[in-house]
Write a protein that holds these residues in place. Structure first.
Motif, PDB file in Angstrom:
ATOM      1  N   LEU A   1       0.727  -1.151   0.199  1.00  0.00           N
ATOM      2  CA  LEU A   1       0.062   0.099  -0.039  1.00  0.00           C
ATOM      3  C   LEU A   1       0.862   1.262  -0.113  1.00  0.00           C
ATOM      4  O   LEU A   1       0.379   2.311  -0.534  1.00  0.00           O
ATOM      5  CB  LEU A   1      -0.889   0.039   1.111  1.00  0.00           C
ATOM      6  CG  LEU A   1      -2.294  -1.015   1.235  1.00  0.00           C
ATOM      7  CD1 LEU A   1      -2.989  -0.754   2.325  1.00  0.00           C
ATOM      8  CD2 LEU A   1      -2.924  -0.744  -0.148  1.00  0.00           C
ATOM      9  N   ILE A   2       2.094   1.173   0.712  1.00  0.00           N
ATOM     10  CA  ILE A   2       3.061   2.444   0.462  1.00  0.00           C
ATOM     11  C   ILE A   2       3.325   2.769  -0.851  1.00  0.00           C
ATOM     12  O   ILE A   2       3.372   3.569  -1.242  1.00  0.00           O
ATOM     13  CB  ILE A   2       4.039   2.348   1.564  1.00  0.00           C
ATOM     14  CG1 ILE A   2       3.579   2.076   2.968  1.00  0.00           C
ATOM     15  CG2 ILE A   2       4.942   3.393   1.536  1.00  0.00           C
ATOM     16  CD1 ILE A   2       2.755   3.275   3.355  1.00  0.00           C
ATOM     17  N   ASP A   3       3.646   1.504  -1.735  1.00  0.00           N
ATOM     18  CA  ASP A   3       4.059   1.890  -3.144  1.00  0.00           C
ATOM     19  C   ASP A   3       2.965   2.424  -3.827  1.00  0.00           C
ATOM     20  O   ASP A   3       2.942   3.257  -4.562  1.00  0.00           O
ATOM     21  CB  ASP A   3       4.668   0.414  -3.598  1.00  0.00           C
ATOM     22  CG  ASP A   3       5.929   0.023  -3.394  1.00  0.00           C
ATOM     23  OD1 ASP A   3       6.643   0.777  -2.913  1.00  0.00           O
ATOM     24  OD2 ASP A   3       6.154  -1.100  -3.471  1.00  0.00           O
ATOM     25  N   TRP A   4       1.601   1.833  -3.416  1.00  0.00           N
ATOM     26  CA  TRP A   4       0.521   2.445  -4.008  1.00  0.00           C
ATOM     27  C   TRP A   4       0.294   3.868  -3.847  1.00  0.00           C
ATOM     28  O   TRP A   4      -0.072   4.731  -4.656  1.00  0.00           O
ATOM     29  CB  TRP A   4      -0.795   1.659  -3.872  1.00  0.00           C
ATOM     30  CG  TRP A   4      -2.094   2.306  -3.888  1.00  0.00           C
ATOM     31  CD1 TRP A   4      -2.670   1.904  -5.501  1.00  0.00           C
ATOM     32  CD2 TRP A   4      -2.953   2.877  -3.533  1.00  0.00           C
ATOM     33  NE1 TRP A   4      -3.661   2.942  -5.516  1.00  0.00           N
ATOM     34  CE2 TRP A   4      -4.060   3.500  -4.247  1.00  0.00           C
ATOM     35  CE3 TRP A   4      -2.783   3.629  -2.053  1.00  0.00           C
ATOM     36  CZ2 TRP A   4      -4.956   4.338  -3.871  1.00  0.00           C
ATOM     37  CZ3 TRP A   4      -3.801   4.550  -1.762  1.00  0.00           C
ATOM     38  CH2 TRP A   4      -4.952   4.943  -2.663  1.00  0.00           C
ATOM     39  N   THR A   5       0.415   4.215  -2.523  1.00  0.00           N
ATOM     40  CA  THR A   5       0.440   5.510  -2.209  1.00  0.00           C
ATOM     41  C   THR A   5       1.191   6.645  -2.904  1.00  0.00           C
ATOM     42  O   THR A   5       0.687   7.666  -3.666  1.00  0.00           O
ATOM     43  CB  THR A   5       0.526   5.909  -0.722  1.00  0.00           C
ATOM     44  OG1 THR A   5      -0.291   4.956  -0.091  1.00  0.00           O
ATOM     45  CG2 THR A   5       0.357   7.214  -0.295  1.00  0.00           C
TER      46      THR A   5
ATOM     47  N   ASN B   1      -4.869   0.078  -9.800  1.00  0.00           N
ATOM     48  CA  ASN B   1      -4.081   0.073  -8.776  1.00  0.00           C
ATOM     49  C   ASN B   1      -2.587  -0.794  -8.705  1.00  0.00           C
ATOM     50  O   ASN B   1      -1.895  -0.346  -8.160  1.00  0.00           O
ATOM     51  CB  ASN B   1      -4.967  -0.864  -7.480  1.00  0.00           C
ATOM     52  CG  ASN B   1      -6.068  -0.033  -7.402  1.00  0.00           C
ATOM     53  OD1 ASN B   1      -6.310   1.167  -7.573  1.00  0.00           O
ATOM     54  ND2 ASN B   1      -6.941  -0.876  -6.870  1.00  0.00           N
ATOM     55  N   ALA B   2      -2.743  -1.817  -9.469  1.00  0.00           N
ATOM     56  CA  ALA B   2      -1.428  -2.616  -9.746  1.00  0.00           C
ATOM     57  C   ALA B   2      -0.200  -1.562 -10.475  1.00  0.00           C
ATOM     58  O   ALA B   2       0.772  -1.758 -10.164  1.00  0.00           O
ATOM     59  CB  ALA B   2      -1.679  -3.897 -10.687  1.00  0.00           C
ATOM     60  N   VAL B   3      -0.769  -0.852 -11.385  1.00  0.00           N
ATOM     61  CA  VAL B   3       0.227   0.128 -12.242  1.00  0.00           C
ATOM     62  C   VAL B   3       0.576   1.274 -11.417  1.00  0.00           C
ATOM     63  O   VAL B   3       1.825   1.428 -11.311  1.00  0.00           O
ATOM     64  CB  VAL B   3      -0.472   0.519 -13.315  1.00  0.00           C
ATOM     65  CG1 VAL B   3       0.334   1.787 -14.052  1.00  0.00           C
ATOM     66  CG2 VAL B   3      -0.680  -0.440 -14.358  1.00  0.00           C
ATOM     67  N   ASP B   4      -0.157   1.549 -10.455  1.00  0.00           N
ATOM     68  CA  ASP B   4       0.108   2.702  -9.191  1.00  0.00           C
ATOM     69  C   ASP B   4       1.328   2.143  -8.494  1.00  0.00           C
ATOM     70  O   ASP B   4       2.187   2.755  -8.120  1.00  0.00           O
ATOM     71  CB  ASP B   4      -1.099   3.156  -8.568  1.00  0.00           C
ATOM     72  CG  ASP B   4      -1.861   4.273  -9.276  1.00  0.00           C
ATOM     73  OD1 ASP B   4      -1.332   4.887 -10.303  1.00  0.00           O
ATOM     74  OD2 ASP B   4      -3.014   4.549  -9.043  1.00  0.00           O
ATOM     75  N   LYS B   5       0.996   0.776  -8.001  1.00  0.00           N
ATOM     76  CA  LYS B   5       2.035   0.201  -7.211  1.00  0.00           C
ATOM     77  C   LYS B   5       3.397   0.037  -7.704  1.00  0.00           C
ATOM     78  O   LYS B   5       4.258   0.520  -7.073  1.00  0.00           O
ATOM     79  CB  LYS B   5       1.566  -1.284  -6.701  1.00  0.00           C
ATOM     80  CG  LYS B   5       0.304  -1.108  -5.812  1.00  0.00           C
ATOM     81  CD  LYS B   5       0.003  -2.449  -5.318  1.00  0.00           C
ATOM     82  CE  LYS B   5      -1.363  -2.739  -4.395  1.00  0.00           C
ATOM     83  NZ  LYS B   5      -1.688  -3.791  -3.829  1.00  0.00           N
TER      84      LYS B   5
ATOM     85  N   PHE C   1       1.522  10.408  -7.475  1.00  0.00           N
ATOM     86  CA  PHE C   1       2.134  10.706  -8.724  1.00  0.00           C
ATOM     87  C   PHE C   1       1.445  10.763  -9.975  1.00  0.00           C
ATOM     88  O   PHE C   1       1.418  11.584 -10.741  1.00  0.00           O
ATOM     89  CB  PHE C   1       3.553  10.085  -8.679  1.00  0.00           C
ATOM     90  CG  PHE C   1       4.200  10.277  -9.896  1.00  0.00           C
ATOM     91  CD1 PHE C   1       5.471  11.478  -9.751  1.00  0.00           C
ATOM     92  CD2 PHE C   1       4.256   9.654 -11.303  1.00  0.00           C
ATOM     93  CE1 PHE C   1       6.016  11.620 -10.895  1.00  0.00           C
ATOM     94  CE2 PHE C   1       5.092  10.059 -12.402  1.00  0.00           C
ATOM     95  CZ  PHE C   1       5.951  11.095 -12.127  1.00  0.00           C
ATOM     96  N   SER C   2       0.668   9.784 -10.144  1.00  0.00           N
ATOM     97  CA  SER C   2       0.003   9.409 -11.336  1.00  0.00           C
ATOM     98  C   SER C   2      -1.047  10.621 -11.460  1.00  0.00           C
ATOM     99  O   SER C   2      -1.507  11.036 -12.430  1.00  0.00           O
ATOM    100  CB  SER C   2      -0.607   8.263 -11.407  1.00  0.00           C
ATOM    101  OG  SER C   2       0.369   6.977 -11.371  1.00  0.00           O
ATOM    102  N   GLU C   3      -1.630  11.235 -10.299  1.00  0.00           N
ATOM    103  CA  GLU C   3      -2.643  11.989 -10.519  1.00  0.00           C
ATOM    104  C   GLU C   3      -2.201  13.339 -10.390  1.00  0.00           C
ATOM    105  O   GLU C   3      -2.922  14.332 -10.367  1.00  0.00           O
ATOM    106  CB  GLU C   3      -3.629  11.978  -9.314  1.00  0.00           C
ATOM    107  CG  GLU C   3      -4.322  10.616  -9.150  1.00  0.00           C
ATOM    108  CD  GLU C   3      -5.342  10.529 -10.706  1.00  0.00           C
ATOM    109  OE1 GLU C   3      -5.811  11.404 -10.860  1.00  0.00           O
ATOM    110  OE2 GLU C   3      -5.179   9.370 -11.077  1.00  0.00           O
TER     111      GLU C   3
END
Length: 247
Positions: free
Chosen positions: A30-34, A155-159, A39-41
């Motif tokens: 979840l930290i990677d996702w955060t 979510n996987a790509v955000d991670k 960043f993505s947004e």
């Protein structure tokens, strides 16, 4: 073989004490996702924009450095993303077209991408246990791969973007592989980070291909067995297979 059920949980993201949104997520990384999602947004521009992250049950709280203007993001209109739980993004198509064109000197063969896709599949632990997870994988210039998984393809790509961001990896030297459809918002996430080559085991949408042509991103779809479909013609991926379809 009996598979276990994939798991998802509601996770609410707070930024500077304000609720951004609630997302359905797989709890791992979840930290990677955060980092990747912010960043993505366009809420952060680097890992250094985050002062502190705190994770508790069902909540991730982020404190940004004082130099980051979060108020401008709050005023933006949210856009619904396609599939995977009807997520939201702050980026419209017009916003994405303002992104800088990608810059990479990578040139890879379809054979190489098929090989890495196979390694990606073998390393997708949660998918292999449940049969119901999406995954995202970065391939480093050395050939090493790193995999992140989630119930949702976005979510996987955000991670995986978050992993690369936190580890200060150079996007010029990375390839992104994903199990999910490459839609315009998936392309936007990838292009914002700077991936020059994106490969998927399934399709890309017309809007994503148009955007990829505009931003200089090479998109390859249907990476399975001895198949591949190269949607774009930027010269970053070349066809060394005899039984392959390219457009």
């Amino acid at each position: 073989m009996r598979l276990s059920c994939p798991e998802e949980y509601p996770v609410t993201l707070f930024v500077n004490g304000k609720e951004l949104s609630t997302y359905q997520l797989t709890k791992h990384d979840l930290i990677d996702w955060t980092y990747g999602h912010l960043f993505s947004e366009g809420i952060i521009n680097s890992r250094n924009d985050i002062k502190k992250v705190h994770q508790s049950e069902g909540i991730v709280s982020v404190i940004l450095k004082e130099s980051v203007d979060f108020t401008s993001t709050e005023k933006k209109k949210k856009h619904r993303t396609s599939g995977c739980g009807n997520g939201v993004t702050f980026f419209s198509m017009s916003d994405v077209k303002k992104l800088p064109k990608v810059d990479t000197d990578l040139q890879l063969s379809l054979t190489y991408l098929l090989k890495k896709r196979h390694e990606f599949a073998k390393a997708s632990t949660m998918y292999n246990e449940t049969g119901g997870m999406h995954g995202a994988c970065i391939v480093k210039r050395s050939g090493e791969i790193v995999v992140r998984e989630d119930i949702g393809r976005h979510n996987a790509v955000d991670k995986i973007i978050g992993y690369a961001l936190r580890n200060n990896l150079n996007p010029r030297e990375l390839v992104l592989l994903t199990t999910g459809r490459v839609s315009y918002e998936m392309l936007a996430k990838s292009a914002r980070f700077g991936f020059g080559i994106i490969g998927s085991r399934t399709a890309a949408t017309k809007q994503a291909v148009q955007l990829a042509n505009y931003l200089g991103v090479e998109v390859v779809g249907y990476i399975r067995g001895r198949m591949s479909l190269v949607y774009t013609k930027h010269g970053k991926v070349y066809n060394d297979l005899t039984a392959v379809s390219s457009t």
